[in-house]
Scaffold this motif. Structure first.
Motif, PDB file in Angstrom:
ATOM      1  N   ASN A   1       0.808  -1.213   0.000  1.00  0.00           N
ATOM      2  CA  ASN A   1       0.000   0.000   0.000  1.00  0.00           C
ATOM      3  C   ASN A   1       0.849   1.276   0.000  1.00  0.00           C
ATOM      4  N   ASP A   2       2.173   1.148   0.055  1.00  0.00           N
ATOM      5  CA  ASP A   2       3.020   2.337   0.025  1.00  0.00           C
ATOM      6  C   ASP A   2       4.158   2.199  -0.992  1.00  0.00           C
ATOM      7  N   THR A   3       3.946   1.369  -2.013  1.00  0.00           N
ATOM      8  CA  THR A   3       4.948   1.206  -3.064  1.00  0.00           C
ATOM      9  C   THR A   3       4.322   1.439  -4.437  1.00  0.00           C
ATOM     10  N   VAL A   4       5.175   1.857  -5.363  1.00  0.00           N
ATOM     11  CA  VAL A   4       4.787   1.980  -6.767  1.00  0.00           C
ATOM     12  C   VAL A   4       5.802   1.183  -7.573  1.00  0.00           C
ATOM     13  N   VAL A   5       5.327   0.182  -8.303  1.00  0.00           N
ATOM     14  CA  VAL A   5       6.212  -0.667  -9.092  1.00  0.00           C
ATOM     15  C   VAL A   5       6.245  -0.129 -10.524  1.00  0.00           C
ATOM     16  N   PRO A   6       7.391   0.379 -10.976  1.00  0.00           N
ATOM     17  CA  PRO A   6       7.475   0.949 -12.329  1.00  0.00           C
ATOM     18  C   PRO A   6       7.244  -0.121 -13.395  1.00  0.00           C
ATOM     19  N   PRO A   7       6.798   0.292 -14.580  1.00  0.00           N
ATOM     20  CA  PRO A   7       6.618  -0.659 -15.680  1.00  0.00           C
ATOM     21  C   PRO A   7       7.925  -1.414 -15.974  1.00  0.00           C
ATOM     22  N   GLY A   8       7.811  -2.721 -16.088  1.00  0.00           N
ATOM     23  CA  GLY A   8       8.972  -3.535 -16.418  1.00  0.00           C
ATOM     24  C   GLY A   8       9.771  -4.027 -15.226  1.00  0.00           C
ATOM     25  N   ARG A  31      13.631   3.530  -3.637  1.00  0.00           N
ATOM     26  CA  ARG A  31      13.764   4.986  -3.623  1.00  0.00           C
ATOM     27  C   ARG A  31      12.511   5.596  -3.011  1.00  0.00           C
ATOM     28  N   ASN A  32      12.688   6.745  -2.350  1.00  0.00           N
ATOM     29  CA  ASN A  32      11.524   7.391  -1.748  1.00  0.00           C
ATOM     30  C   ASN A  32      10.863   8.332  -2.759  1.00  0.00           C
ATOM     31  N   GLY A  33       9.838   9.023  -2.325  1.00  0.00           N
ATOM     32  CA  GLY A  33       9.086   9.890  -3.219  1.00  0.00           C
ATOM     33  C   GLY A  33       9.886  11.048  -3.775  1.00  0.00           C
ATOM     34  N   GLN A  34      10.991  11.402  -3.113  1.00  0.00           N
ATOM     35  CA  GLN A  34      11.855  12.482  -3.586  1.00  0.00           C
ATOM     36  C   GLN A  34      13.003  11.971  -4.455  1.00  0.00           C
ATOM     37  N   GLY A  35      13.014  10.644  -4.693  1.00  0.00           N
ATOM     38  CA  GLY A  35      14.046  10.086  -5.561  1.00  0.00           C
ATOM     39  C   GLY A  35      15.313   9.662  -4.847  1.00  0.00           C
ATOM     40  N   ARG A  36      15.359   9.798  -3.522  1.00  0.00           N
ATOM     41  CA  ARG A  36      16.556   9.401  -2.784  1.00  0.00           C
ATOM     42  C   ARG A  36      16.562   7.897  -2.534  1.00  0.00           C
ATOM     43  N   VAL A  37      17.758   7.315  -2.607  1.00  0.00           N
ATOM     44  CA  VAL A  37      17.893   5.883  -2.348  1.00  0.00           C
ATOM     45  C   VAL A  37      17.628   5.612  -0.877  1.00  0.00           C
ATOM     46  N   GLN A  38      16.779   4.654  -0.590  1.00  0.00           N
ATOM     47  CA  GLN A  38      16.468   4.257   0.781  1.00  0.00           C
ATOM     48  C   GLN A  38      17.336   3.069   1.193  1.00  0.00           C
ATOM     49  N   THR A  39      17.344   2.796   2.482  1.00  0.00           N
ATOM     50  CA  THR A  39      17.952   1.564   2.968  1.00  0.00           C
ATOM     51  C   THR A  39      17.127   0.396   2.439  1.00  0.00           C
ATOM     52  N   SER A  40      17.756  -0.424   1.607  1.00  0.00           N
ATOM     53  CA  SER A  40      17.039  -1.531   0.971  1.00  0.00           C
ATOM     54  C   SER A  40      17.409  -2.875   1.569  1.00  0.00           C
ATOM     55  N   TYR A  41      18.470  -2.893   2.369  1.00  0.00           N
ATOM     56  CA  TYR A  41      18.930  -4.127   3.005  1.00  0.00           C
ATOM     57  C   TYR A  41      19.601  -3.756   4.317  1.00  0.00           C
ATOM     58  N   ARG A  42      19.755  -4.727   5.185  1.00  0.00           N
ATOM     59  CA  ARG A  42      20.378  -4.479   6.491  1.00  0.00           C
ATOM     60  C   ARG A  42      20.887  -5.786   7.060  1.00  0.00           C
ATOM     61  N   LYS A  43      21.490  -5.690   8.233  1.00  0.00           N
ATOM     62  CA  LYS A  43      21.945  -6.890   8.928  1.00  0.00           C
ATOM     63  C   LYS A  43      20.889  -7.320   9.946  1.00  0.00           C
ATOM     64  N   ARG A  44      21.002  -8.566  10.369  1.00  0.00           N
ATOM     65  CA  ARG A  44      20.064  -9.056  11.375  1.00  0.00           C
ATOM     66  C   ARG A  44      20.347  -8.374  12.712  1.00  0.00           C
ATOM     67  N   PRO A  45      19.307  -7.951  13.430  1.00  0.00           N
ATOM     68  CA  PRO A  45      19.524  -7.313  14.735  1.00  0.00           C
ATOM     69  C   PRO A  45      19.934  -8.341  15.786  1.00  0.00           C
ATOM     70  N   THR A  46      20.664  -7.884  16.773  1.00  0.00           N
ATOM     71  CA  THR A  46      21.040  -8.711  17.923  1.00  0.00           C
ATOM     72  C   THR A  46      20.593  -7.995  19.196  1.00  0.00           C
ATOM     73  N   ILE A  47      20.510  -8.750  20.275  1.00  0.00           N
ATOM     74  CA  ILE A  47      20.106  -8.151  21.551  1.00  0.00           C
ATOM     75  C   ILE A  47      21.092  -7.062  21.960  1.00  0.00           C
ATOM     76  N   ARG A 140       6.930   4.621   5.495  1.00  0.00           N
ATOM     77  CA  ARG A 140       6.221   5.097   6.686  1.00  0.00           C
ATOM     78  C   ARG A 140       4.979   5.922   6.372  1.00  0.00           C
ATOM     79  N   ALA A 141       4.562   5.905   5.131  1.00  0.00           N
ATOM     80  CA  ALA A 141       3.354   6.658   4.783  1.00  0.00           C
ATOM     81  C   ALA A 141       2.153   6.153   5.561  1.00  0.00           C
ATOM     82  N   SER A 142       2.093   4.846   5.779  1.00  0.00           N
ATOM     83  CA  SER A 142       0.971   4.268   6.522  1.00  0.00           C
ATOM     84  C   SER A 142       1.230   4.277   8.026  1.00  0.00           C
ATOM     85  N   SER A 143       2.462   3.923   8.410  1.00  0.00           N
ATOM     86  CA  SER A 143       2.736   3.773   9.841  1.00  0.00           C
ATOM     87  C   SER A 143       2.644   5.097  10.588  1.00  0.00           C
ATOM     88  N   ARG A 144       2.963   6.215   9.934  1.00  0.00           N
ATOM     89  CA  ARG A 144       2.847   7.508  10.609  1.00  0.00           C
ATOM     90  C   ARG A 144       1.399   7.830  10.953  1.00  0.00           C
TER      91      ARG A 144
END
Length: 230
Positions: A1-8, A31-47, A140-144
């Motif tokens: 509900n907060d993504t747009v998949v470009p053609p192709g 990428r976000n609505g302003q065209g900036r690259v977002q964090t697309s991957y990360r490491k697993r969290p630890t305690i 975060r368009a929905s979570s906010r």
């Protein structure tokens, strides 16, 4: 509900998956609505890494190395390669892999389910970040709009993942105790921040502080019992 998949984009992801059958799960660059690259991957969290983020322990330096490992970024957003966790905004998983190692764990309500799925698949197949394909993500368009629900269940979801991934009872107890004691300090800090920003006329920043403040407040009022049950 907060993504747009470009053609192709979907066609490109499928083409990569078909030419790399060893990959169990593939994710695009976000990428976000302003065209900036977002964090697309990360490491697993630890305690340890998550404990270092708390107001109570950050200043002590405890678990700093664990936090740095968790937050370590190579800033290479151009190279296709295996990663630990892909963001759940856009994932392509093979049907046979999903049947074998999935499905989604419905014990998660909001937050943590993408980490859980990537971890299970990653034990047997590569989890691949593929930046040649991009998806627009209004993060975060929905979570906010539902920050109490989102914040509370994210904390609970991450805790569920820590337990499932092998966290000991004693470690989880101390983790829960620290977060419980830390939440009122977070609330107070954001309340003061909100008031200060309002006084200085910084309404946009004050609004952001108020969103976080409401999330922490919801966790304290409605989420603590479920948090300790997790």
């Amino acid at each position: 509900n907060d993504t747009v998949v470009p053609p192709g984009a979907l066609r490109q992801l499928l083409a990569y998956a078909r030419s790399h059958p060893e990959a169990g799960l593939v994710g695009p660059r976000l990428r976000n609505g302003q065209g900036r690259v977002q964090t697309s991957y990360r490491k697993r969290p630890t305690i340890g890494a998550l404990l270092h983020r708390t107001c109570l322990l950050r200043w002590t330096g405890l678990f700093r190395r664990a936090y740095r490992r968790y937050r370590e970024r190579d800033n290479d957003v151009q190279t296709t390669r295996p990663v630990e966790v892909l963001m759940g905004a856009a994932l392509l998983v093979r049907r046979k892999v999903f049947a074998e190692l999935g499905p989604w764990d419905e014990g998660y309500i909001f937050g943590g389910e993408d980490i859980d799925l990537c971890t299970r698949i990653g034990r047997k197949y590569p989890v691949v970040y593929h930046p040649d394909v991009e998806v627009l993500h209004h993060g975060r368009a929905s979570s906010r709009k539902h920050i109490g629900f989102a914040h509370t269940n994210t904390v609970i979801g991450i805790t569920r993942f820590l337990r499932k991934s092998g966290g000991s009872r004693s470690a989880l107890f101390w983790y829960k105790l620290v977060l419980t004691c830390d939440a009122p300090l977070q609330w107070l800090g954001h309340a003061l921040q909100y008031g200060w920003r309002r006084l200085r006329g910084r309404r946009d920043r004050a609004a952001k502080s108020l969103v976080v403040l409401r999330g922490v407040q919801h966790f304290l009022r409605r989420g603590l019992v479920e948090f300790w049950r997790t």
